[in-house]
Design a protein around this motif. Structure first.
Motif: not given
Length: 275
Positions: A232, A237-239, A241-245, A249, A253
């Motif tokens: 992390h 990890d995603l943050w 659910n929208s940052i770090g693709f 997704p 998701y």
């Protein structure tokens, strides 16, 4: 430290800095000393050392990638607890480096660790530094200097101005937690024969761009053995659910996004209007 987390956080928020004495056990301190000295020698030998003041000062970057002891301490649970309270519960590692000052080493420019953020900085804290003091910090050996109360200004120092600074004093084995808006700098090392070595673990809120691109620069074997906490911290990890693709997704998701939000199911096909 575990029982003093709230007090340390309050001290950082009030004073811009807090020092915790006797934090690093003696055996761990010896390991860190040995690894920092090894890396300083190795990077000089290979011609890749980051040197300042004609070689009196040296920095080594991306420590997570350069020794398992650094993987351990960058995720120290007490430090994680302090950072969690300072940074809103979630944060990642922006950079982890060592800074060695030797006799004759010059001071650094006064700055804050959020200096890249246009002022005024948000009222909530964006970043904080854990300073592992692996040598004594004195007024003579290049110990960090800072401007008391500067973190409350929520802006950056004016390079045209001269500000009064005070030394960060502490014994080897201490750790200092530095508010991300506190103005500070490496001091002049005016000693005859004293080095000042320290580690700087710099943590930020997850929506900020990081100093070190760990996704690219950290070796595969480090990722494979990383704990969930370290993954992390390195941005694995995603943050929200929208940052770090990575190419959009992940599957879970995508599947969750497929059904209609109205709950009405798939609409019936339209009948042809042709005659």
């Amino acid at each position: 430290m575990r029982n003093d987390i709230d007090r340390i956080v309050a001290e950082v928020e009030q004073n811009g800095i807090a020092v915790v004495a006797n934090f690093i056990p003696a055996d761990l301190l010896r390991r860190i000393h040995g690894e920092v000295d090894r890396l300083n020698r190795l990077e000089r030998q290979h011609g890749v050392a980051f040197l300042e003041s004609e070689g009196a000062n040296q920095r080594v970057f991306n420590l997570v990638n350069k020794g398992e002891v650094f993987e351990e301490i960058v995720q120290h649970p007490d430090v994680m607890a302090v950072m969690g309270k300072l940074l809103g519960g979630d944060f990642i590692l922006s950079g982890f480096s060592s800074n060695t000052t030797g006799p004759g080493g010059e001071e650094m420019m006064l700055h804050s660790d959020s200096g890249y953020v246009p002022p005024p900085h948000p009222e909530y804290l964006l970043s904080a530094n854990a300073v592992w003091m692996i040598d004594d910090f004195t007024e003579e050996n290049g110990g960090t200097r800072y401007v008391p109360g500067s973190h409350k200004l929520r802006t950056n120092p004016d390079p045209r101005e001269n500000y009064e600074t005070v030394p960060l004093i502490g014994k080897a084995g201490s750790i200092a937690i530095l508010h991300g808006y506190t103005w500070h700098k490496t001091g002049n090392n005016v000693s005859r024969d004293s080095r000042r070595r320290a580690l700087f673990a710099y943590y930020v809120r997850p929506f900020l761009r990081v100093q070190e691109n760990h996704i690219v620069s950290v070796r595969e074997e480090v990722w494979h053995r990383a704990t969930p906490t370290l993954r992390h911290l390195l941005g694995g990890d995603l943050w929200v659910n929208s940052i770090g693709f990575f190419d959009g997704p992940p599957k879970a998701y995508r599947e969750a996004a497929f059904p209609r939000r109205s709950g009405l199911g798939t609409p019936p096909k339209q009948e042809s209007q042709g005659k």
